[in-house]
Design a protein around this motif. Sequence first.
Motif, PDB file in Angstrom:
ATOM      1  N   LEU B 280      -2.911  91.684  55.001  1.00 31.58           N
ATOM      2  CA  LEU B 280      -2.519  92.706  53.868  1.00 31.58           C
ATOM      3  C   LEU B 280      -3.575  93.290  53.009  1.00 31.58           C
ATOM      4  O   LEU B 280      -3.415  94.514  52.694  1.00 31.58           O
ATOM      5  CB  LEU B 280      -1.265  91.988  53.264  1.00 31.58           C
ATOM      6  CG  LEU B 280      -1.358  91.651  51.791  1.00 31.58           C
ATOM      7  CD1 LEU B 280      -0.486  91.625  50.901  1.00 31.58           C
ATOM      8  CD2 LEU B 280      -2.085  90.143  52.101  1.00 31.58           C
ATOM      9  N   THR B 281      -4.415  92.388  52.974  1.00 30.43           N
ATOM     10  CA  THR B 281      -5.563  92.998  51.880  1.00 30.43           C
ATOM     11  C   THR B 281      -6.548  94.088  52.528  1.00 30.43           C
ATOM     12  O   THR B 281      -7.286  94.941  52.024  1.00 30.43           O
ATOM     13  CB  THR B 281      -6.236  91.842  50.996  1.00 30.43           C
ATOM     14  OG1 THR B 281      -6.666  91.092  52.236  1.00 30.43           O
ATOM     15  CG2 THR B 281      -5.532  91.263  50.049  1.00 30.43           C
ATOM     16  N   GLY B 282      -6.494  94.102  53.815  1.00 28.21           N
ATOM     17  CA  GLY B 282      -7.041  95.167  54.731  1.00 28.21           C
ATOM     18  C   GLY B 282      -8.470  95.455  54.253  1.00 28.21           C
ATOM     19  O   GLY B 282      -9.127  96.683  54.425  1.00 28.21           O
ATOM     20  N   GLY B 283      -9.334  94.507  53.965  1.00 26.59           N
ATOM     21  CA  GLY B 283     -10.854  94.812  53.340  1.00 26.59           C
ATOM     22  C   GLY B 283     -11.165  94.695  51.987  1.00 26.59           C
ATOM     23  O   GLY B 283     -12.225  94.916  51.652  1.00 26.59           O
ATOM     24  N   VAL B 303     -13.238  89.357  58.570  1.00 23.79           N
ATOM     25  CA  VAL B 303     -12.523  89.866  59.648  1.00 23.79           C
ATOM     26  C   VAL B 303     -11.356  90.559  59.236  1.00 23.79           C
ATOM     27  O   VAL B 303     -10.565  89.558  58.450  1.00 23.79           O
ATOM     28  CB  VAL B 303     -12.181  88.923  60.583  1.00 23.79           C
ATOM     29  CG1 VAL B 303     -11.294  89.724  61.818  1.00 23.79           C
ATOM     30  CG2 VAL B 303     -13.646  88.380  61.439  1.00 23.79           C
ATOM     31  N   THR B 304     -10.959  91.973  58.907  1.00 19.48           N
ATOM     32  CA  THR B 304      -9.714  92.465  58.772  1.00 19.48           C
ATOM     33  C   THR B 304      -8.930  92.313  60.091  1.00 19.48           C
ATOM     34  O   THR B 304      -9.218  93.073  60.899  1.00 19.48           O
ATOM     35  CB  THR B 304      -9.806  93.782  58.221  1.00 19.48           C
ATOM     36  OG1 THR B 304     -10.614  93.838  57.100  1.00 19.48           O
ATOM     37  CG2 THR B 304      -8.453  94.434  57.885  1.00 19.48           C
ATOM     38  N   ALA B 305      -7.923  91.342  60.287  1.00 22.37           N
ATOM     39  CA  ALA B 305      -7.059  91.271  61.234  1.00 22.37           C
ATOM     40  C   ALA B 305      -5.844  91.962  61.230  1.00 22.37           C
ATOM     41  O   ALA B 305      -4.824  91.227  60.856  1.00 22.37           O
ATOM     42  CB  ALA B 305      -6.967  89.810  61.703  1.00 22.37           C
ATOM     43  N   TYR B 306      -5.893  93.458  61.210  1.00 24.62           N
ATOM     44  CA  TYR B 306      -4.838  94.232  60.634  1.00 24.62           C
ATOM     45  C   TYR B 306      -3.821  93.962  61.848  1.00 24.62           C
ATOM     46  O   TYR B 306      -2.622  93.705  61.667  1.00 24.62           O
ATOM     47  CB  TYR B 306      -5.100  95.350  60.318  1.00 24.62           C
ATOM     48  CG  TYR B 306      -4.122  95.966  59.171  1.00 24.62           C
ATOM     49  CD1 TYR B 306      -4.357  95.797  57.977  1.00 24.62           C
ATOM     50  CD2 TYR B 306      -3.561  97.292  59.515  1.00 24.62           C
ATOM     51  CE1 TYR B 306      -3.371  96.071  56.734  1.00 24.62           C
ATOM     52  CE2 TYR B 306      -2.772  97.576  58.347  1.00 24.62           C
ATOM     53  CZ  TYR B 306      -2.816  97.108  57.109  1.00 24.62           C
ATOM     54  OH  TYR B 306      -1.920  97.849  56.303  1.00 24.62           O
ATOM     55  N   ALA B 307      -4.235  94.062  63.046  1.00 23.73           N
ATOM     56  CA  ALA B 307      -3.065  93.919  64.149  1.00 23.73           C
ATOM     57  C   ALA B 307      -2.836  92.320  64.176  1.00 23.73           C
ATOM     58  O   ALA B 307      -3.887  91.764  64.254  1.00 23.73           O
ATOM     59  CB  ALA B 307      -3.508  94.816  65.325  1.00 23.73           C
ATOM     60  N   GLU B 309      -2.215  90.895  66.952  1.00 21.66           N
ATOM     61  CA  GLU B 309      -2.864  90.279  68.148  1.00 21.66           C
ATOM     62  C   GLU B 309      -4.286  90.070  67.748  1.00 21.66           C
ATOM     63  O   GLU B 309      -4.974  89.043  68.481  1.00 21.66           O
ATOM     64  CB  GLU B 309      -2.828  91.528  69.402  1.00 21.66           C
ATOM     65  CG  GLU B 309      -3.058  90.841  70.671  1.00 21.66           C
ATOM     66  CD  GLU B 309      -4.430  91.259  71.128  1.00 21.66           C
ATOM     67  OE1 GLU B 309      -4.949  90.332  71.893  1.00 21.66           O
ATOM     68  OE2 GLU B 309      -4.714  92.580  71.062  1.00 21.66           O
ATOM     69  N   VAL B 310      -4.932  90.767  66.757  1.00 23.56           N
ATOM     70  CA  VAL B 310      -6.363  90.354  66.390  1.00 23.56           C
ATOM     71  C   VAL B 310      -6.462  89.166  65.858  1.00 23.56           C
ATOM     72  O   VAL B 310      -7.280  88.439  65.889  1.00 23.56           O
ATOM     73  CB  VAL B 310      -7.042  91.380  65.670  1.00 23.56           C
ATOM     74  CG1 VAL B 310      -8.411  90.933  65.194  1.00 23.56           C
ATOM     75  CG2 VAL B 310      -6.921  92.856  66.194  1.00 23.56           C
TER      76      VAL B 310
END
Lengths: 422, 422
Positions: B280-283, B303-307, B309-310
Amino acid sequence: MDIELVAVGDELLIGDVVNTNATVLGQMLTDAGIHVTGISTVGDGLDSLVDVLRIAVGRADAVLITGGLGPTSDDRTREAVARVADVPLRRDPDVEQWLRDRYRDSNRTLTGLGLQQADVPEGGRVLPNDRGSAPGLAIDIAGTAVYATPGVPHEMAAMVGDQVLPDLLRRSGSPAPRAQRVLRTVGVGEGVVAQYLEPLEKQVAEAGAVEVAYLAEPGETRVKLTSTGPGGGEAVDAAAMRAYELLGDCVYAEGDETLVAVVARLLAKRGATLAAAESLTGGLLASTMVTVPGVSAVFRGSVTAYATEVKRSVLGVDAELLAAEGAVHPRVAREMAEGVRSLLSGTYGVATTGVAGPDPQDGRPVGEIHIAVAGPDGTASDTAQLWGDRDRIRALTVVRALELLRRTLLGLPQKQARECTG
Amino acid sequence: MDIELVAVGDELLIGDVVNTNATVLGQMLTDAGIHVTGISTVGDGLDSLVDVLRIAVGRADAVLITGGLGPTSDDRTREAVARVADVPLRRDPDVEQWLRDRYRDSNRTLTGLGLQQADVPEGGRVLPNDRGSAPGLAIDIAGTAVYATPGVPHEMAAMVGDQVLPDLLRRSGSPAPRAQRVLRTVGVGEGVVAQYLEPLEKQVAEAGAVEVAYLAEPGETRVKLTSTGPGGGEAVDAAAMRAYELLGDCVYAEGDETLVAVVARLLAKRGATLAAAESLTGGLLASTMVTVPGVSAVFRGSVTAYATEVKRSVLGVDAELLAAEGAVHPRVAREMAEGVRSLLSGTYGVATTGVAGPDPQDGRPVGEIHIAVAGPDGTASDTAQLWGDRDRIRALTVVRALELLRRTLLGLPQKQARECTG
């Protein structure tokens, strides 16, 4: 209708807090056609607040006070308003009950000072606060409409937008909001934009119905076209059409749409997704992407490869390239963009590398930056020497990366020169 | 010595520009022991500027005007000062020659309006400007010291620092700069900090030598202890010692050191490195880390794992867990922290997941967040329900993640309750 703003709080006088409320209110009120004629900032002391309020009430049709409504002994706005209105404070039983419930629900203790938040000057009314515990106030003092809202920015903005502004517009007989269009440009400085718009400036100087103003932000320049007389809407539209002709594809949007929102919209329109690899921007590009609500449909995620070794191990940048050239190199940016596109399965990959400072890195000067965008049709890149401190270099790099994305998505030429294609 | 600030310019009233000059001046003057008692912002019109100046000159020992000194028809500060002083404007031949040379050297045309920058109210003196073309002014009006500087921030700051402030200090007999210490706390709200400090508040209320003030920011509260009399340094030190006893490990630093700088310092001290995984913090967590100069020695990347699946494909979060619980779950945070620690070879891994809003996600409400820190001694986690908009929820999550890191690095208990261990 004229309004004066009064901001209350020692923290504003000693420079602990920037008065962003004044900026937000200035925009909201001006856009609604209400004329902000002055802003006074005053400390927590009761006497000086009363003095400043008296002067403002004497000068303006309306006065909007922010701050000083809370539960501490420093919060004296209710008292000051009552004194200027020359009426007593009365405790409102409904507000008191609401406060008691609210404090109980959050396991907080409601002190006597907390209860002062239920005090209302006689003849005034309560503006409910659904985001905090301090209700606002509205009262007429000698024909001047006086409002008080909390100083907490999001509580203030909600209360003004939902309650104060509608009330002001009712009183002022809903003045026609001034006609205005704002063209947002990227990639060219304020001076260059002004040069492009010289023919327009001459034209409006003669006709006199539109004002042209520039607002520069890092990497972007906004052009504001505002009507200065009746029938201004058509004059503004004509001026905007001329500005589009002169500025060409440097205009990326109008009004409130940000560059990142444009990029997200273009990705969504194409059913495409984006992955980012960041070195010097360190997460700022990703965190800028996620400011757009609903971006999860198009944003896969990002890798901040801050350590050089991570560029190789996670993103697959060529180890020999890194050894020979260091991390600040156009080919490194290209391989990062291609690597993250593949790693996170994005339609597009975008990458940044460079030197944010304060010290040079790998023999490269502070401000040297390289950007790349990898996509189904190949990889585009951009290189620049930027000036400024760490924060500014990062912010400018993010804008340039978004602009390279926009140009790629629109099939526009990827100019490195600072020129608009008209 | 009391001073009032007057900021001139329509752009400040309509919210086009944030008044950062007021913030910078508030800090500079307060630090020098000069008391800022009010700030007035006024438009470009001559009459309103004269009115506001008259009131300020009548109230304060000194008045500092910023803006309105330039070469356009909107610049009326010289005229307004002359009118309030009731003296004529005289053109200063030295300044005129300096302007002519300056404009000629930069190939600009000096118009009649440009020449008005050489006008000085009779009895006043010129404050040279070595960074721009508009000189400043100083003049005494009925015993009040009145200064005018350009509004351009860096010109203003240089002129005030080099010329206005030394003059003010000469006049006020060089007041001793006030003694002050600022204790920075995290994890407890302003109200709770104030409750902890009640014994101190009582003590200083009796002794009267120290003022206690609170400054709340998202997730943090600063406690300012300021001397209010002579010999204040020792009184402030004694108050700070008491505050440390009462607040315990909720104090993370003093003065200007930020929470992220403390975390970077603790990592460096231990020869440890950090990797981050963000949902949620997205970077934002990564971009907060990289605000610390020299952080590359301890920060591997993120790593911004926004999706969702990532989270599985890159960070190795259990696919069944994601399928069963969605992405917003304490175990997902733990596996993200462990996964990124391993992927980026960090000594520690930190992870955030949750719902920033505006809509619920995976059946979880807006504001539900989970944080984890994985390290050589295992994985710690923190869960919370936060309130606010997207930006605020993200900012609070970053603060909590940094605090969990700090506690882990210091071996402190990982309280989820909002309490200080005194």
